[in-house]
Write a protein that holds these residues in place. Structure first.
Motif, mmCIF file in Angstrom:
data_model
loop_
_atom_site.group_PDB
_atom_site.id
_atom_site.type_symbol
_atom_site.label_atom_id
_atom_site.label_comp_id
_atom_site.label_asym_id
_atom_site.label_seq_id
_atom_site.Cartn_x
_atom_site.Cartn_y
_atom_site.Cartn_z
ATOM 1 N N VAL A 67 0.840 -1.200 0.000
ATOM 2 C CA VAL A 67 0.000 0.000 0.000
ATOM 3 C C VAL A 67 0.874 1.249 0.000
ATOM 4 O O VAL A 67 1.773 1.391 0.830
ATOM 5 N N ARG A 68 0.601 2.136 -0.940
ATOM 6 C CA ARG A 68 1.287 3.432 -0.984
ATOM 7 C C ARG A 68 0.265 4.527 -0.734
ATOM 8 O O ARG A 68 -0.836 4.496 -1.273
ATOM 9 N N ASP A 69 0.635 5.498 0.094
ATOM 10 C CA ASP A 69 -0.284 6.596 0.431
ATOM 11 C C ASP A 69 -0.783 7.297 -0.828
ATOM 12 O O ASP A 69 0.003 7.611 -1.737
ATOM 13 N N HIS A 70 -2.088 7.520 -0.863
ATOM 14 C CA HIS A 70 -2.751 8.291 -1.934
ATOM 15 C C HIS A 70 -2.655 7.624 -3.309
ATOM 16 O O HIS A 70 -2.940 8.253 -4.319
ATOM 17 N N ASP A 71 -2.243 6.362 -3.346
ATOM 18 C CA ASP A 71 -2.190 5.641 -4.620
ATOM 19 C C ASP A 71 -3.159 4.468 -4.547
ATOM 20 O O ASP A 71 -2.960 3.523 -3.799
ATOM 21 N N HIS A 72 -4.226 4.566 -5.332
ATOM 22 C CA HIS A 72 -5.247 3.520 -5.325
ATOM 23 C C HIS A 72 -5.304 2.779 -6.658
ATOM 24 O O HIS A 72 -6.315 2.151 -6.976
ATOM 25 N N SER A 73 -4.208 2.848 -7.412
ATOM 26 C CA SER A 73 -4.201 2.176 -8.707
ATOM 27 C C SER A 73 -4.317 0.662 -8.542
ATOM 28 O O SER A 73 -4.880 -0.021 -9.404
ATOM 29 N N ASP A 74 -3.794 0.142 -7.417
ATOM 30 C CA ASP A 74 -3.902 -1.292 -7.177
ATOM 31 C C ASP A 74 -5.350 -1.717 -6.988
ATOM 32 O O ASP A 74 -5.752 -2.798 -7.407
ATOM 33 N N VAL A 75 -6.149 -0.858 -6.360
ATOM 34 C CA VAL A 75 -7.569 -1.159 -6.183
ATOM 35 C C VAL A 75 -8.247 -1.250 -7.543
ATOM 36 O O VAL A 75 -9.042 -2.160 -7.799
ATOM 37 N N ASP A 76 -7.917 -0.305 -8.426
ATOM 38 C CA ASP A 76 -8.494 -0.335 -9.777
ATOM 39 C C ASP A 76 -8.108 -1.620 -10.514
ATOM 40 O O ASP A 76 -8.928 -2.197 -11.231
ATOM 41 N N GLN A 77 -6.880 -2.074 -10.329
ATOM 42 C CA GLN A 77 -6.449 -3.318 -10.965
ATOM 43 C C GLN A 77 -7.259 -4.512 -10.454
ATOM 44 O O GLN A 77 -7.677 -5.372 -11.235
ATOM 45 N N ILE A 78 -7.480 -4.537 -9.152
ATOM 46 C CA ILE A 78 -8.258 -5.635 -8.571
ATOM 47 C C ILE A 78 -9.684 -5.626 -9.115
ATOM 48 O O ILE A 78 -10.227 -6.666 -9.504
ATOM 49 N N LEU A 79 -10.294 -4.449 -9.137
ATOM 50 C CA LEU A 79 -11.691 -4.347 -9.557
ATOM 51 C C LEU A 79 -11.886 -4.672 -11.038
ATOM 52 O O LEU A 79 -13.007 -4.992 -11.454
#
Length: 423
Positions: A180-192
């Protein structure tokens, strides 16, 4: 994160788990439970870093309570894990079976879903709960926790992986934690958007997180819900009981999703009950009162120790997650039911009443996953329901509803045996 590389590894792990029996999986989970016990000092130290960072960031103490791990809570985590170990393995369970007129045998059996992703906030105990349920049911799991609990989660996952690697037949690749990196939610988008790579995604956290997952996911989602829970005090209620239950349901742990956020009171007993409630809450809970309850509570018969404010439209249906509660006065049980169904999140609702007719009407008409009579909503929990751990509380109506245990992570398939039949 390389989502394909990660999910390919998890898929391979899930295939290994699918071939294991209950004894093999239980041995691995027992090794994890022992390792958590032996490594509690390092886990608490990691958690202390998260707690200090949260306080420095100005996060409220009620939310920090969800983050905190100590010896008592680790004991609880281990106890939940042991309870999961003791449960019947659902994989291979025959749900139904019959023989067709042409002599074929058809069996419907439980099988793992495969690769599960969990996106969750704050609570590091969820890391162990989700892993144990996934592993026992033959699934691999991808965990995406929040930055506030990242140090704790890293240490917990390290302990789990090392324990699995050390036991014969263990599958350490069955659990992965997203960096988890602060203010980076690109991983969430990849999961979704990991269609074909992730079989199901579960969000567990606040309203904003859940809405983001539900609205943007292209993979299947089992929706957990925020907890706008209500307590209805009927005209026939035992008022002393009602005060005790209200105190427990609001104050014991106000930051959790099964704590009440609104108390609905029948007008016939409002003048007697509300001063009792205010005395129970004195100095501990901020009250947002509708017009009728405000007129009662601001009177000279009530004490001055409880902050009292006129309720606004935003208070009704609000999830405070803190020492705050709104009050609504109604003229009938029918009005209470209509109000609750309009403002709740389909989580948990309770009625305090001595009328069998009213309690049955309430349980029949309230639209929620759990509906209580003369009991606190705080019991909506996998452990309290006998599931050991839980993945969360599902507030949807398809596949799962209420506290989600092992079976939620399974689906079924049909196994058909023939002797040369053709159509």
């Amino acid at each position: 994160m390389d989502i394909k590389k990660t999910t390919d590894s998890l898929r391979t792990a899930s295939q290994k788990l699918a071939l294991q029996n209950a004894c093999q999986k239980n041995a691995a989970l027992n090794a994890v439970a022992d390792a958590l016990d032996k490594n509690r000092t390092s886990i608490i130290a990691a958690n202390d870093t998260d707690v200090k960072n949260a306080r420095a960031a100005g996060i409220s103490e009620s939310i920090i309570d969800r983050l905190l791990l100590d010896d008592k809570r680790i004991n609880g985590i281990i106890a939940s894990l042991r309870e999961v170990i003791g449960q019947t393995d659902p994989v291979g369970e025959e749900v139904a079976g019959w023989k067709t007129p042409n002599g074929m045998t058809i069996r419907q059996v439980r099988v793992p879903l495969g690769v599960v992703a969990l996106i969750y906030e704050n609570r590091p105990n969820v890391t162990v709960d989700a892993f144990s349920l996934a592993y026992k049911s033959g699934n691999a799991i991808l965990l995406r926790g929040s930055s506030s609990s990242y140090v704790s989660n890293v240490e917990i996952v390290r302990v789990i992986k090392e324990a699995l690697a050390a036991v014969e037949g263990g599958v350490p690749e069955a659990i992965e934690l997203v960096e988890v990196r602060d203010h980076d939610h690109s991983d969430v988008d990849q999961i979704l958007n990991a269609v074909g790579m992730i079989d199901v995604c579960l969000p567990r956290g606040g309203k904003k997180l859940i809405q983001n997952v539900v609205q943007n996911a292209r993979v299947p989602v089992i929706e957990t819900g925020s907890g706008v829970c209500h307590l209805f005090i009927d005209e026939s209620a035992d008022l002393e009981m009602a005060c005790r239950i209200a105190e427990n349901a609001k104050i014991q742990r106000p930051s959790v999703c099964n704590a009440i956020e609104c108390i609905v009171v029948h007008n016939a007993i409002a003048a007697k009950f509300l001063p009792m409630l205010e005395k129970t809450f004195t100095g501990r809970v901020k009250l947002h009162a509708d017009e009728r309850s405000y007129e009662i509570l601001k009177g000279p018969s009530t004490s001055s120790g409880t902050p009292l404010f006129p309720a606004t439209s935003e208070d009704f249906g609000n999830e405070y997650l803190d020492y705050e509660c709104c009050i609504k006065v109604v003229d009938s049980i029918e009005e209470a039911i209509e109000y609750i169904n309009t403002h709740n999140t389909k989580h948990s609702e309770s009625i305090i009443s001595q009328s069998r007719a009213n309690t049955r009407l309430f349980q029949s008409m309230i639209d929620a996953s759990c509906v209580y009579v003369n009991a606190s909503t705080r019991f909506t929990d996998g452990g309290e329901f006998g599931f050991g751990a839980e993945l969360g509380i599902s507030t949807q109506k398809l596949h799962a509803r209420g506290p989600m245990g092992i079976k939620v992570l399974t689906t079924t398939k049909y196994l058909i045996d023939g002797e040369g039949q053709i159509r």
